[in-house]
Scaffold this motif. Structure first.
Motif, PDB file in Angstrom:
ATOM      1  N   GLY A  21      43.724  29.299  28.662  1.00  0.00           N
ATOM      2  CA  GLY A  21      42.936  28.287  27.979  1.00  0.00           C
ATOM      3  C   GLY A  21      41.972  28.877  26.963  1.00  0.00           C
ATOM      4  N   CYS A  22      41.250  29.938  27.363  1.00  0.00           N
ATOM      5  CA  CYS A  22      40.197  30.464  26.496  1.00  0.00           C
ATOM      6  C   CYS A  22      40.394  31.930  26.142  1.00  0.00           C
ATOM      7  N   GLY A  23      41.402  32.591  26.741  1.00  0.00           N
ATOM      8  CA  GLY A  23      41.705  33.985  26.371  1.00  0.00           C
ATOM      9  C   GLY A  23      40.800  35.020  27.005  1.00  0.00           C
ATOM     10  N   THR A  24      39.876  34.580  27.861  1.00  0.00           N
ATOM     11  CA  THR A  24      38.975  35.516  28.535  1.00  0.00           C
ATOM     12  C   THR A  24      39.753  36.360  29.541  1.00  0.00           C
ATOM     13  N   PRO A  25      39.509  37.683  29.587  1.00  0.00           N
ATOM     14  CA  PRO A  25      40.182  38.508  30.599  1.00  0.00           C
ATOM     15  C   PRO A  25      39.850  38.010  32.001  1.00  0.00           C
ATOM     16  N   LEU A  26      40.874  37.851  32.832  1.00  0.00           N
ATOM     17  CA  LEU A  26      40.657  37.265  34.159  1.00  0.00           C
ATOM     18  C   LEU A  26      39.956  38.225  35.110  1.00  0.00           C
ATOM     19  N   THR A  27      39.788  39.484  34.693  1.00  0.00           N
ATOM     20  CA  THR A  27      38.997  40.419  35.498  1.00  0.00           C
ATOM     21  C   THR A  27      37.543  39.962  35.565  1.00  0.00           C
ATOM     22  N   LYS A  28      37.156  39.096  34.606  1.00  0.00           N
ATOM     23  CA  LYS A  28      35.778  38.596  34.586  1.00  0.00           C
ATOM     24  C   LYS A  28      35.625  37.308  35.378  1.00  0.00           C
ATOM     25  N   GLY A  29      36.729  36.788  35.904  1.00  0.00           N
ATOM     26  CA  GLY A  29      36.671  35.532  36.638  1.00  0.00           C
ATOM     27  C   GLY A  29      36.128  35.720  38.041  1.00  0.00           C
ATOM     28  N   LYS A  30      35.861  34.596  38.692  1.00  0.00           N
ATOM     29  CA  LYS A  30      35.412  34.616  40.085  1.00  0.00           C
ATOM     30  C   LYS A  30      36.624  34.794  40.991  1.00  0.00           C
ATOM     31  N   ARG A  31      36.622  35.834  41.824  1.00  0.00           N
ATOM     32  CA  ARG A  31      37.793  36.131  42.652  1.00  0.00           C
ATOM     33  C   ARG A  31      37.534  35.785  44.113  1.00  0.00           C
ATOM     34  N   GLU A  32      38.563  35.238  44.748  1.00  0.00           N
ATOM     35  CA  GLU A  32      38.490  34.939  46.176  1.00  0.00           C
ATOM     36  C   GLU A  32      39.773  35.401  46.825  1.00  0.00           C
ATOM     37  N   LYS A  33      39.642  36.167  47.899  1.00  0.00           N
ATOM     38  CA  LYS A  33      40.825  36.610  48.634  1.00  0.00           C
ATOM     39  C   LYS A  33      41.463  35.443  49.379  1.00  0.00           C
ATOM     40  N   ARG A  34      42.790  35.407  49.378  1.00  0.00           N
ATOM     41  CA  ARG A  34      43.507  34.360  50.094  1.00  0.00           C
ATOM     42  C   ARG A  34      44.216  34.967  51.289  1.00  0.00           C
ATOM     43  N   LYS A  35      44.588  34.099  52.224  1.00  0.00           N
ATOM     44  CA  LYS A  35      45.212  34.566  53.471  1.00  0.00           C
ATOM     45  C   LYS A  35      46.490  35.354  53.238  1.00  0.00           C
ATOM     46  N   ASP A  36      47.224  35.006  52.200  1.00  0.00           N
ATOM     47  CA  ASP A  36      48.511  35.662  51.972  1.00  0.00           C
ATOM     48  C   ASP A  36      48.385  36.968  51.176  1.00  0.00           C
ATOM     49  N   GLY A  37      47.136  37.420  50.954  1.00  0.00           N
ATOM     50  CA  GLY A  37      46.940  38.702  50.285  1.00  0.00           C
ATOM     51  C   GLY A  37      46.778  38.601  48.772  1.00  0.00           C
ATOM     52  N   THR A  38      47.000  37.420  48.243  1.00  0.00           N
ATOM     53  CA  THR A  38      46.796  37.233  46.813  1.00  0.00           C
ATOM     54  C   THR A  38      45.315  36.858  46.570  1.00  0.00           C
ATOM     55  N   GLU A  39      44.924  36.806  45.330  1.00  0.00           N
ATOM     56  CA  GLU A  39      43.561  36.444  44.992  1.00  0.00           C
ATOM     57  C   GLU A  39      43.541  35.219  44.093  1.00  0.00           C
ATOM     58  N   LYS A  40      42.638  34.320  44.427  1.00  0.00           N
ATOM     59  CA  LYS A  40      42.426  33.157  43.574  1.00  0.00           C
ATOM     60  C   LYS A  40      41.363  33.534  42.550  1.00  0.00           C
ATOM     61  N   VAL A  41      41.665  33.340  41.281  1.00  0.00           N
ATOM     62  CA  VAL A  41      40.732  33.699  40.223  1.00  0.00           C
ATOM     63  C   VAL A  41      40.352  32.443  39.448  1.00  0.00           C
ATOM     64  N   THR A  42      39.067  32.167  39.413  1.00  0.00           N
ATOM     65  CA  THR A  42      38.594  31.004  38.670  1.00  0.00           C
ATOM     66  C   THR A  42      37.944  31.475  37.377  1.00  0.00           C
ATOM     67  N   CYS A  43      38.492  31.038  36.270  1.00  0.00           N
ATOM     68  CA  CYS A  43      37.945  31.395  34.967  1.00  0.00           C
ATOM     69  C   CYS A  43      36.674  30.599  34.697  1.00  0.00           C
ATOM     70  N   LYS A  44      35.862  31.102  33.768  1.00  0.00           N
ATOM     71  CA  LYS A  44      34.630  30.397  33.407  1.00  0.00           C
ATOM     72  C   LYS A  44      34.901  29.012  32.820  1.00  0.00           C
TER      73      LYS A  44
END
Ligand SMILES: [Zn+2]
Length: 66
Positions: A21-44
């Motif tokens: 949507g905005c091109g911001t690197p997702l390394t700057k997003g809010k990260r949350e670990k999920r049960k299956d080992g993946t991470e949920k990343v919320t962009c600004k």
């Protein structure tokens, strides 16, 4: 028709680890670990992605994952 132009751009942005949507690197997003080992990343901008540490790839979160 519009979608056909947008989709490759979004795929390219995701391959770079950037928000479609905005091109911001997702390394700057809010990260949350999920049960299956993946991470949920919320962009600004509010878009939500799933990061898979095994493949080091991002994808858009599905509706039920949000
Ligand atoms: Zn964004």
């Amino acid at each position: 028709m519009f979608k056909n132009i947008i989709a490759p751009v979004q795929a390219w942005l995701l391959a770079q680890g950037r928000c479609v949507g905005c091109g911001t690197p997702l390394t700057k997003g809010k990260r949350e670990k999920r049960k299956d080992g993946t991470e949920k990343v919320t962009c600004k901008c509010g878009r939500i992605f799933i990061f898979n540490p095994k493949t080091k790839k991002y994808r858009r979160a599905l509706f039920e994952e949000v």
